[in-house]
Design a protein around this motif. Structure first.
Motif, PDB file in Angstrom:
ATOM      1  N   ALA A   1       0.823  -1.206   0.000  1.00 12.40           N
ATOM      2  CA  ALA A   1       0.000   0.000   0.000  1.00 12.40           C
ATOM      3  C   ALA A   1       0.860   1.260   0.000  1.00 12.40           C
ATOM      4  N   ALA A   2       1.967   1.243   0.753  1.00 14.74           N
ATOM      5  CA  ALA A   2       2.857   2.404   0.793  1.00 14.74           C
ATOM      6  C   ALA A   2       3.481   2.679  -0.574  1.00 14.74           C
ATOM      7  N   PHE A   3       3.912   1.625  -1.266  1.00 12.65           N
ATOM      8  CA  PHE A   3       4.522   1.814  -2.587  1.00 12.65           C
ATOM      9  C   PHE A   3       3.500   2.336  -3.594  1.00 12.65           C
ATOM     10  N   ILE A   4       2.252   1.906  -3.470  1.00 11.27           N
ATOM     11  CA  ILE A   4       1.215   2.426  -4.357  1.00 11.27           C
ATOM     12  C   ILE A   4       1.015   3.924  -4.121  1.00 11.27           C
ATOM     13  N   ILE A   5       1.040   4.325  -2.854  1.00  8.15           N
ATOM     14  CA  ILE A   5       0.896   5.753  -2.543  1.00  8.15           C
ATOM     15  C   ILE A   5       2.091   6.540  -3.073  1.00  8.15           C
ATOM     16  N   PHE A   6       3.283   5.964  -2.998  1.00  5.34           N
ATOM     17  CA  PHE A   6       4.466   6.651  -3.506  1.00  5.34           C
ATOM     18  C   PHE A   6       4.368   6.895  -5.011  1.00  5.34           C
ATOM     19  N   THR A   7       3.646   6.046  -5.737  1.00  5.14           N
ATOM     20  CA  THR A   7       3.508   6.267  -7.185  1.00  5.14           C
ATOM     21  C   THR A   7       2.723   7.529  -7.496  1.00  5.14           C
ATOM     22  N   MET A   8       2.032   8.080  -6.510  1.00  3.75           N
ATOM     23  CA  MET A   8       1.353   9.359  -6.727  1.00  3.75           C
ATOM     24  C   MET A   8       2.346  10.458  -7.049  1.00  3.75           C
ATOM     25  N   GLN A   9       3.593  10.281  -6.615  1.00  3.87           N
ATOM     26  CA  GLN A   9       4.623  11.268  -6.931  1.00  3.87           C
ATOM     27  C   GLN A   9       4.761  11.430  -8.444  1.00  3.87           C
ATOM     28  N   SER A  10       4.814  10.317  -9.154  1.00  5.00           N
ATOM     29  CA  SER A  10       4.953  10.399 -10.617  1.00  5.00           C
ATOM     30  C   SER A  10       3.704  11.000 -11.250  1.00  5.00           C
ATOM     31  N   GLY A  11       2.534  10.689 -10.706  1.00 11.32           N
ATOM     32  CA  GLY A  11       1.304  11.268 -11.243  1.00 11.32           C
ATOM     33  C   GLY A  11       1.262  12.769 -11.078  1.00 11.32           C
ATOM     34  N   PHE A  12       1.651  13.263  -9.898  1.00 10.31           N
ATOM     35  CA  PHE A  12       1.696  14.711  -9.688  1.00 10.31           C
ATOM     36  C   PHE A  12       2.752  15.359 -10.586  1.00 10.31           C
ATOM     37  N   ALA A  13       3.848  14.670 -10.811  1.00  6.47           N
ATOM     38  CA  ALA A  13       4.892  15.223 -11.687  1.00  6.47           C
ATOM     39  C   ALA A  13       4.362  15.400 -13.107  1.00  6.47           C
ATOM     40  N   MET A  14       3.641  14.401 -13.620  1.00  5.68           N
ATOM     41  CA  MET A  14       3.071  14.523 -14.958  1.00  5.68           C
ATOM     42  C   MET A  14       2.047  15.654 -15.026  1.00  5.68           C
ATOM     43  N   LEU A  15       1.246  15.796 -13.968  1.00  7.43           N
ATOM     44  CA  LEU A  15       0.254  16.867 -13.929  1.00  7.43           C
ATOM     45  C   LEU A  15       0.921  18.242 -13.932  1.00  7.43           C
ATOM     46  N   GLU A  16       1.957  18.401 -13.119  1.00  8.74           N
ATOM     47  CA  GLU A  16       2.635  19.691 -13.029  1.00  8.74           C
ATOM     48  C   GLU A  16       3.351  20.036 -14.328  1.00  8.74           C
ATOM     49  N   ILE A  17       3.923  19.032 -14.990  1.00  4.64           N
ATOM     50  CA  ILE A  17       4.564  19.290 -16.277  1.00  4.64           C
ATOM     51  C   ILE A  17       3.531  19.723 -17.302  1.00  4.64           C
ATOM     52  N   GLY A  18       2.347  19.130 -17.235  1.00  7.07           N
ATOM     53  CA  GLY A  18       1.306  19.469 -18.194  1.00  7.07           C
ATOM     54  C   GLY A  18       0.780  20.880 -18.062  1.00  7.07           C
ATOM     55  N   VAL A  19       0.828  21.438 -16.870  1.00  2.00           N
ATOM     56  CA  VAL A  19       0.309  22.790 -16.667  1.00  2.00           C
ATOM     57  C   VAL A  19       1.425  23.829 -16.620  1.00  2.00           C
ATOM     58  N   SER A  20       2.653  23.411 -16.839  1.00  2.00           N
ATOM     59  CA  SER A  20       3.788  24.338 -16.841  1.00  2.00           C
ATOM     60  C   SER A  20       4.159  24.700 -18.275  1.00  2.00           C
ATOM     61  N   THR A  21       4.822  25.809 -18.402  1.00  2.00           N
ATOM     62  CA  THR A  21       5.281  26.228 -19.729  1.00  2.00           C
ATOM     63  C   THR A  21       6.455  25.366 -20.163  1.00  2.00           C
ATOM     64  N   PRO A  22       6.642  25.181 -21.460  1.00  2.00           N
ATOM     65  CA  PRO A  22       7.777  24.374 -21.944  1.00  2.00           C
ATOM     66  C   PRO A  22       9.107  24.911 -21.416  1.00  2.00           C
ATOM     67  N   GLY A  23       9.989  23.987 -21.041  1.00  2.00           N
ATOM     68  CA  GLY A  23      11.298  24.360 -20.503  1.00  2.00           C
ATOM     69  C   GLY A  23      11.412  24.172 -19.009  1.00  2.00           C
ATOM     70  N   ASN A  24      10.281  23.868 -18.341  1.00  2.00           N
ATOM     71  CA  ASN A  24      10.298  23.683 -16.884  1.00  2.00           C
ATOM     72  C   ASN A  24      10.196  22.219 -16.480  1.00  2.00           C
ATOM     73  N   GLU A  25      10.320  21.317 -17.443  1.00  2.00           N
ATOM     74  CA  GLU A  25      10.117  19.900 -17.136  1.00  2.00           C
ATOM     75  C   GLU A  25      11.148  19.380 -16.133  1.00  2.00           C
ATOM     76  N   VAL A  26      12.410  19.696 -16.365  1.00  2.00           N
ATOM     77  CA  VAL A  26      13.471  19.204 -15.483  1.00  2.00           C
ATOM     78  C   VAL A  26      13.308  19.784 -14.081  1.00  2.00           C
ATOM     79  N   ASN A  27      12.960  21.040 -13.998  1.00  2.00           N
ATOM     80  CA  ASN A  27      12.771  21.681 -12.691  1.00  2.00           C
ATOM     81  C   ASN A  27      11.641  21.019 -11.914  1.00  2.00           C
ATOM     82  N   VAL A  28      10.536  20.724 -12.592  1.00  2.00           N
ATOM     83  CA  VAL A  28       9.401  20.089 -11.926  1.00  2.00           C
ATOM     84  C   VAL A  28       9.758  18.685 -11.464  1.00  2.00           C
ATOM     85  N   MET A  29      10.426  17.906 -12.305  1.00  2.00           N
ATOM     86  CA  MET A  29      10.798  16.545 -11.933  1.00  2.00           C
ATOM     87  C   MET A  29      11.774  16.541 -10.759  1.00  2.00           C
ATOM     88  N   LEU A  30      12.728  17.468 -10.780  1.00  2.00           N
ATOM     89  CA  LEU A  30      13.702  17.532  -9.684  1.00  2.00           C
ATOM     90  C   LEU A  30      13.023  17.908  -8.374  1.00  2.00           C
TER      91      LEU A  30
END
Length: 208
Positions: A71-100
């Motif tokens: 269950a804990a590892f499943i919750i940790f996968t939310m990190q990748s989901g939030f990262a994809m969401l934040e990249i989608g709403v950010s302007t191009p060029g901020n992908e690395v910053n959001v992932m970091l």
């Protein structure tokens, strides 16, 4: 662990001399009288299972810990989901910053929760507002069952604390310097720990 073994030995000694009439055994006639060895009827006597077969308990603890960690590892996968969401709403060029930033969420959340957060949320002694012990938690590694159960629950609680920091990161994408964000990520876990104690702590005022 030694106390538990002594308690089991005392129970076993007691059961060895327990009259049949006092045992919950459907296949034994109490009118036969006398005293029987518990080992002769252990297969049918439910009250002796934990004493006679302690290895069954170990398997149950292993199953519980495996489920909690899954269950804990499943919750940790939310990190990748939030990262994809934040990249989608950010302007191009901020992908690395959001992932970091999402990686740093886990790093700083782990440090904050280990040093301070766990003690505030679930430490003992505690009051209605916060826990006041168990900072930098450790266990007796000579007790493998207790250690596994504790750290399984610890990682499960950590997954929620780290996800809390990531949610905050979505609102600050492109709006905060990286160093400042790392500091906010650290302190957001501490704030979360107070709320976690209020709701899920043994004496939390909201839980009461």
């Amino acid at each position: 662990q030694q106390q538990q073994q002594q308690q089991q030995q005392q129970q076993l000694t007691y059961f060895h001399t327990l009259p049949v009439s006092k045992m919950s055994n459907k296949n034994t006639n109490a009118s036969d009288g006398g005293e029987l060895s518990c080992r002769a009827i252990a297969d049918n006597c439910d009250i002796l299972e934990d004493v006679m077969y302690p290895e069954y308990q170990d398997s149950v603890y292993a199953d519980d810990t495996t489920w909690i960690l899954t269950a804990a590892f499943i919750i940790f996968t939310m990190q990748s989901g939030f990262a994809m969401l934040e990249i989608g709403v950010s302007t191009p060029g901020n992908e690395v910053n959001v992932m970091l930033k999402n990686v740093c969420d886990i790093l700083f959340a782990t440090v904050a929760f280990y040093l301070v957060g766990y003690g505030i949320a679930y430490g003992t002694p505690s009051n209605g507002f916060m826990g006041m012990g168990d900072f930098v938690p450790t266990t007796d590694f000579n007790d493998p069952i207790g250690t596994a159960l504790f750290y399984g629950q610890y990682i499960f609680n950590l997954s929620f604390a780290a996800t809390n920091a990531t949610i905050m990161g979505g609102a600050t994408a492109m709006r905060m310097r990286f160093g400042v964000y790392c500091m906010v990520s650290f302190f957001s876990v501490i704030v979360y720990s107070f709320v976690a104690h209020w709701v899920w702590g043994d004496f939390g005022w909201l839980g009461q």
